[in-house]
Design a protein around this motif. Structure first.
Motif, PDB file in Angstrom:
ATOM      1  N   ALA A  61       0.829  -1.204   0.000  1.00  0.00           N
ATOM      2  CA  ALA A  61       0.000   0.000   0.000  1.00  0.00           C
ATOM      3  C   ALA A  61       0.861   1.251   0.000  1.00  0.00           C
ATOM      4  CB  ALA A  61      -0.925  -0.013   1.215  1.00  0.00           C
ATOM      5  N   LEU A  62       1.976   1.221   0.730  1.00  0.00           N
ATOM      6  CA  LEU A  62       2.864   2.380   0.761  1.00  0.00           C
ATOM      7  C   LEU A  62       3.476   2.629  -0.614  1.00  0.00           C
ATOM      8  CD1 LEU A  62       4.296   4.583   2.407  1.00  0.00           C
ATOM      9  CD2 LEU A  62       6.081   2.901   2.932  1.00  0.00           C
ATOM     10  N   ASN A  63       3.960   1.565  -1.258  1.00  0.00           N
ATOM     11  CA  ASN A  63       4.515   1.723  -2.603  1.00  0.00           C
ATOM     12  C   ASN A  63       3.468   2.251  -3.570  1.00  0.00           C
ATOM     13  OD1 ASN A  63       7.219   0.892  -2.188  1.00  0.00           O
ATOM     14  ND2 ASN A  63       6.609  -1.263  -2.226  1.00  0.00           N
ATOM     15  N   ASP A  64       2.235   1.744  -3.454  1.00  0.00           N
ATOM     16  CA  ASP A  64       1.149   2.220  -4.333  1.00  0.00           C
ATOM     17  C   ASP A  64       0.870   3.702  -4.094  1.00  0.00           C
ATOM     18  OD1 ASP A  64       0.923  -0.312  -5.376  1.00  0.00           O
ATOM     19  OD2 ASP A  64      -0.844  -0.876  -4.190  1.00  0.00           O
ATOM     20  N   TRP A  65       0.876   4.138  -2.819  1.00  0.00           N
ATOM     21  CA  TRP A  65       0.614   5.538  -2.503  1.00  0.00           C
ATOM     22  C   TRP A  65       1.719   6.424  -3.071  1.00  0.00           C
ATOM     23  CZ3 TRP A  65       2.516   9.937  -0.532  1.00  0.00           C
ATOM     24  CH2 TRP A  65       1.617  10.924  -0.128  1.00  0.00           C
ATOM     25  N   LEU A  66       2.964   6.005  -2.868  1.00  0.00           N
ATOM     26  CA  LEU A  66       4.085   6.791  -3.366  1.00  0.00           C
ATOM     27  C   LEU A  66       4.030   6.920  -4.886  1.00  0.00           C
ATOM     28  CD1 LEU A  66       6.933   5.342  -1.102  1.00  0.00           C
ATOM     29  CD2 LEU A  66       5.947   7.643  -0.978  1.00  0.00           C
TER      30      LEU A  66
ATOM     31  N   GLY B  53       3.472  10.486  -7.362  1.00  0.00           N
ATOM     32  CA  GLY B  53       4.634  10.982  -8.089  1.00  0.00           C
ATOM     33  C   GLY B  53       5.974  10.532  -7.589  1.00  0.00           C
ATOM     34  N   PHE B  54       6.038   9.549  -6.674  1.00  0.00           N
ATOM     35  CA  PHE B  54       7.301   9.033  -6.168  1.00  0.00           C
ATOM     36  C   PHE B  54       7.535   7.646  -6.757  1.00  0.00           C
ATOM     37  CE2 PHE B  54       5.565  11.961  -3.096  1.00  0.00           C
ATOM     38  CZ  PHE B  54       6.649  12.729  -2.701  1.00  0.00           C
ATOM     39  N   SER B  55       8.274   7.586  -7.842  1.00  0.00           N
ATOM     40  CA  SER B  55       8.485   6.313  -8.536  1.00  0.00           C
ATOM     41  C   SER B  55       9.511   5.478  -7.788  1.00  0.00           C
ATOM     42  CB  SER B  55       8.960   6.568  -9.964  1.00  0.00           C
ATOM     43  OG  SER B  55       9.224   5.365 -10.630  1.00  0.00           O
ATOM     44  N   VAL B  56       9.112   4.294  -7.349  1.00  0.00           N
ATOM     45  CA  VAL B  56       9.983   3.424  -6.564  1.00  0.00           C
ATOM     46  C   VAL B  56      10.369   2.207  -7.393  1.00  0.00           C
ATOM     47  CG1 VAL B  56      10.212   2.082  -4.441  1.00  0.00           C
ATOM     48  CG2 VAL B  56       8.792   4.157  -4.475  1.00  0.00           C
ATOM     49  N   PRO B  57      11.649   2.033  -7.717  1.00  0.00           N
ATOM     50  CA  PRO B  57      12.074   0.861  -8.488  1.00  0.00           C
ATOM     51  C   PRO B  57      11.764  -0.434  -7.753  1.00  0.00           C
ATOM     52  CG  PRO B  57      13.801   2.521  -8.427  1.00  0.00           C
ATOM     53  CD  PRO B  57      12.768   2.939  -7.434  1.00  0.00           C
ATOM     54  N   ALA B  58      11.503  -1.482  -8.506  1.00  0.00           N
ATOM     55  CA  ALA B  58      11.161  -2.775  -7.916  1.00  0.00           C
ATOM     56  C   ALA B  58      12.269  -3.298  -7.006  1.00  0.00           C
ATOM     57  CB  ALA B  58      10.861  -3.787  -9.025  1.00  0.00           C
TER      58      ALA B  58
ATOM     59  N   ILE C  53      12.187  -1.047   1.396  1.00  0.00           N
ATOM     60  CA  ILE C  53      11.095  -0.308   2.018  1.00  0.00           C
ATOM     61  C   ILE C  53      10.247  -1.243   2.883  1.00  0.00           C
ATOM     62  CG2 ILE C  53       8.964   0.967   1.560  1.00  0.00           C
ATOM     63  CD1 ILE C  53      10.288   2.182  -0.848  1.00  0.00           C
ATOM     64  N   ALA C  54       9.987  -2.445   2.361  1.00  0.00           N
ATOM     65  CA  ALA C  54       9.200  -3.414   3.123  1.00  0.00           C
ATOM     66  C   ALA C  54       9.882  -3.760   4.442  1.00  0.00           C
ATOM     67  CB  ALA C  54       8.987  -4.676   2.291  1.00  0.00           C
ATOM     68  N   ALA C  55      11.222  -3.848   4.430  1.00  0.00           N
ATOM     69  CA  ALA C  55      11.952  -4.156   5.664  1.00  0.00           C
ATOM     70  C   ALA C  55      11.802  -3.033   6.674  1.00  0.00           C
ATOM     71  CB  ALA C  55      13.424  -4.402   5.344  1.00  0.00           C
ATOM     72  N   TYR C  56      11.907  -1.775   6.217  1.00  0.00           N
ATOM     73  CA  TYR C  56      11.738  -0.639   7.125  1.00  0.00           C
ATOM     74  C   TYR C  56      10.309  -0.580   7.672  1.00  0.00           C
ATOM     75  CZ  TYR C  56      16.321   1.416   6.184  1.00  0.00           C
ATOM     76  OH  TYR C  56      17.672   1.647   6.116  1.00  0.00           O
ATOM     77  N   VAL C  57       9.314  -0.907   6.846  1.00  0.00           N
ATOM     78  CA  VAL C  57       7.923  -0.942   7.319  1.00  0.00           C
ATOM     79  C   VAL C  57       7.788  -2.001   8.409  1.00  0.00           C
ATOM     80  CG1 VAL C  57       5.555  -1.523   6.681  1.00  0.00           C
ATOM     81  CG2 VAL C  57       6.923  -0.055   5.176  1.00  0.00           C
ATOM     82  N   ALA C  58       8.360  -3.181   8.178  1.00  0.00           N
ATOM     83  CA  ALA C  58       8.279  -4.261   9.157  1.00  0.00           C
ATOM     84  C   ALA C  58       8.962  -3.892  10.470  1.00  0.00           C
ATOM     85  CB  ALA C  58       8.906  -5.534   8.581  1.00  0.00           C
ATOM     86  N   GLU C  59       9.956  -3.014  10.400  1.00  0.00           N
ATOM     87  CA  GLU C  59      10.685  -2.598  11.592  1.00  0.00           C
ATOM     88  C   GLU C  59      10.031  -1.406  12.284  1.00  0.00           C
ATOM     89  OE1 GLU C  59      14.645  -1.919  10.169  1.00  0.00           O
ATOM     90  OE2 GLU C  59      14.824  -3.978   9.411  1.00  0.00           O
ATOM     91  N   GLY C  60       8.895  -0.959  11.778  1.00  0.00           N
ATOM     92  CA  GLY C  60       8.145   0.084  12.447  1.00  0.00           C
ATOM     93  C   GLY C  60       8.495   1.498  12.054  1.00  0.00           C
ATOM     94  N   PHE C  61       9.208   1.693  10.942  1.00  0.00           N
ATOM     95  CA  PHE C  61       9.541   3.038  10.486  1.00  0.00           C
ATOM     96  C   PHE C  61       8.324   3.713   9.847  1.00  0.00           C
ATOM     97  CE2 PHE C  61      13.846   1.560  10.926  1.00  0.00           C
ATOM     98  CZ  PHE C  61      14.588   2.706  11.165  1.00  0.00           C
ATOM     99  N   ASP C  62       8.235   5.023  10.032  1.00  0.00           N
ATOM    100  CA  ASP C  62       7.348   5.857   9.233  1.00  0.00           C
ATOM    101  C   ASP C  62       8.178   6.458   8.113  1.00  0.00           C
ATOM    102  OD1 ASP C  62       5.343   5.294  11.104  1.00  0.00           O
ATOM    103  OD2 ASP C  62       5.954   6.991  12.361  1.00  0.00           O
TER     104      ASP C  62
END
Length: 473
Positions: free
Chosen positions: A161-166, A170-175, A181-190
């Motif tokens: 969902a975060l990648n989709d929002w970005l 206008g924030f293009s995130v390479p695959a 990013i998923a690792a930082y989400v799992a670790e509780g980062f905003d």
């Protein structure tokens, strides 16, 4: 256009750029569109300002490209305070902590001179249109304009969902970066996302600082790996009340006894020694270059010497975000210095300068800092005692010819002769960096004849130079 930009946060972030023409350099991940040649990041300069109350991370980057394509995404912890800063801060810290190498003294050469043998002077120093609400598992916790930037702070427990929002904003995130990013989400980062406001050009960009509450000592290097080559150079200043070092990487310092000065090249082997230690550490090792007690005034005075309106961006009342009256460029500068040196009434702060050339494998782990077990000062000044290719003293005849010998002809100053001359002769000073030798003649047999000068010829006329050379490594 080329400019320097500093980013700060508890976590270093991801820079996403769909640049079409020029190159981009940034700390965090740097990404180019398919039409880009793939310019990579090779160097970063960062500042950690750490106190029990707050932590601010500055990150200096360079950017060239389409302003509409410029954006940052940074992993952070909780709500952060965003402010405008200046690259003048980096220049001031660099000036105060840069490494200085001084060459050995040359030995005094014997001569037949009746005059003084003087050494030379020092030869120089080495010197977005962002979404206003959450959706699809993403919550927007803060949204504000800071100078030329639109900023938004996000929370999500769903990396997809975060990648989709970005992407939608206008924030293009390479695959390849999505697992990070998923690792930082799992670790509780905003996350903090920034982009230039519509209509703003690259020339309007200003450095920003991002501050979080509490003392934080982690630098998320995993984001740095995106957009870099085989190795990336990082210079890090830690501004605190003690000496810091890497906790989860090996550390090293340079022993002055290992340094050798080459008088032909007018430089030392400092860089070679550093490279050898980094290679032995498989380019996953941090050097402590110096750790100095420095008065904040020393840095502040350098920053304050510049023009506030050139280095900083005023904050309009409509952008203050708190209903305030806005701030002038000078007020922004004063706030930035207060953020860099919080609670600096003690008179001095400890500034530890660290650097590393890290390979891609080393960037798989975030950098954690810790207080060093050695809290002594580490000087940025190195006095070299060993040398190669030192100038050779000229041969001196034994015995030396006596001074004051009579000779025919009237005396006149010859090039490079030092001392006062009789008979209308003139004194000629030696050129910078050298000193010549000669004897002043005395009247022969006490008669009324003129003064004569005896100049040493051949090897005795060679100018001997003693130099004390400063060079940067």
């Amino acid at each position: 256009m080329r400019l320097h930009v500093m980013l700060g946060a508890m976590g270093l972030g991801l820079v996403t750029m769909a640049v079409t023409a020029d190159d981009a350099r940034a700390c965090g991940g740097t990404f180019q569109g398919p039409s880009q040649n793939g310019d990579i990041v090779s160097d970063h300069r960062m500042i950690f300002s750490v106190s029990p109350e707050q932590t601010t991370l500055y990150d200096e980057i360079e950017y060239q490209g389409n302003p509409a394509s410029f954006a940052w995404v940074l992993p952070i912890h909780g709500q952060v305070q965003i402010g405008l800063s200046s690259d003048a801060v980096f220049a001031a810290l660099d000036q105060s902590t840069q490494t200085t190498i001084e060459s050995p003294n040359l030995p005094a050469c014997a001569s037949c001179s009746c005059g003084d043998f003087a050494g030379a002077a020092d030869a120089g120093a080495a010197a977005t249109g962002s979404s206003s609400g959450g959706g699809g598992g993403v919550t927007v916790t803060s949204q504000q304009v800071v100078g030329p930037y639109d900023t938004v702070q996000l929370q999500s427990t769903d990396p997809t969902a975060l990648n989709d929002w970005l992407t939608a904003n206008g924030f293009s995130v390479p695959a390849a970066v999505q697992p990070v990013i998923a690792a930082y989400v799992a670790e509780g980062f905003d996350f903090l996302a920034l982009k230039l406001q519509p209509g703003q050009g690259v020339q309007a960009m200003r450095p920003v600082s991002v501050t979080t509450s509490g003392a934080g000592l982690t630098l998320p290097l995993r984001m740095v790996s995106a957009g870099t080559g085989p190795t990336v150079s990082i210079t890090l200043w830690v501004v605190a009340q003690g000496r810091y070092e890497a906790a989860n990487f090996p550390n090293f310092t340079v022993d002055p006894s290992t340094l050798v000065w080459d008088f032909n090249a007018e430089t030392s082997n400092y860089a070679t020694v550093v490279q050898q230690k980094e290679s032995a550490g498989n380019f996953a090792i941090w050097q402590t270059e110096s750790s100095l007690d420095i008065s904040p005034y020393q840095v502040e005075s350098t920053v304050l010497a510049g023009d506030a309106s050139s280095d900083y961006e005023a904050v309009a009342a409509s952008d203050a975000g708190d209903g305030g009256a806005g701030e002038t460029a000078e007020e922004v500068r004063q706030n930035d210095l207060a953020t860099l040196f919080p609670g600096s009434d003690s008179g001095t702060v400890r500034i530890t300068r660290m650097r590393a050339d890290l390979n891609q494998a080393a960037l798989a782990a975030d950098l954690t800092l810790q207080a060093s077990s050695d809290q002594s000062d580490l000087s940025n000044f190195y006095q070299v005692t060993q040398s190669v290719n030192a100038p050779v003293c000229p041969a001196v005849p034994n015995p030396c010819p006596p001074c004051g010998n009579s000779s025919s002809g009237s005396g006149s100053g010859s090039g490079g002769v030092v001392g006062s001359l009789g008979g209308g002769g003139t004194s000629k000073a030696a050129s910078p960096g050298q000193q010549s030798f000669g004897c002043s003649a005395v009247p022969a047999d006490g008669g009324g004849g003129g003064w004569f000068e005896l100049t040493l010829a051949g090897m005795l006329g060679i100018a001997i130079m003693r130099s004390r050379v400063r060079r940067k490594p």
